[in-house]
Design a protein around this motif. Structure first.
Motif: not given
Length: 115
Positions: A84-105
């Motif tokens: 579950m930690k592996e799944w949560m870690f990968s999901t948080i990384i992808v969501l953080n990349i999305l949120i950072l891209g949104l803030f940058h735009e």
């Protein structure tokens, strides 16, 4: 030797068909009426060479990028990760990349429709 003759025959036939189609498909009469764009039976209302909105293109590109990223996120919920930690870690990384891209735009003003 047989392979070479086969290759040359195929090459000759494809070139012959190509040239035949170009000769057949040529327009015989070029007129002003045939070269104008067709808009539901009416004459053109505006110039077909009107400039394209670059901002609209950027918004469409941003939409496509986020759409592809969503298609990356959705399979994460259906995979059978071992921990579950592996799944949560990968999901948080992808969501953080999305949120950072949104803030940058947002910070660069790419999401503002009217300027």
């Amino acid at each position: 030797m047989k392979i070479m003759w086969t290759f040359l025959t195929i090459l000759l036939l494809t070139n012959l068909l190509f040239w035949m189609t170009t000769l057949i498909s040529k327009k015989s009469k070029m007129s002003r009426e045939k070269n104008t764009p067709f808009e539901c039976g009416f004459n053109s209302f505006s110039s077909p060479r009107k400039s394209f909105s670059t901002h609209f293109f950027l918004v469409a590109t941003i939409f496509l990028i986020f759409d592809v990223e969503i298609s990356i996120i959705l399979p994460m919920y259906n995979t059978k990760m071992s921990l579950m930690k592996e799944w949560m870690f990968s999901t948080i990384i992808v969501l953080n990349i999305l949120i950072l891209g949104l803030f940058h735009e947002w910070k660069n003003g790419m999401l503002e429709w009217s300027k």
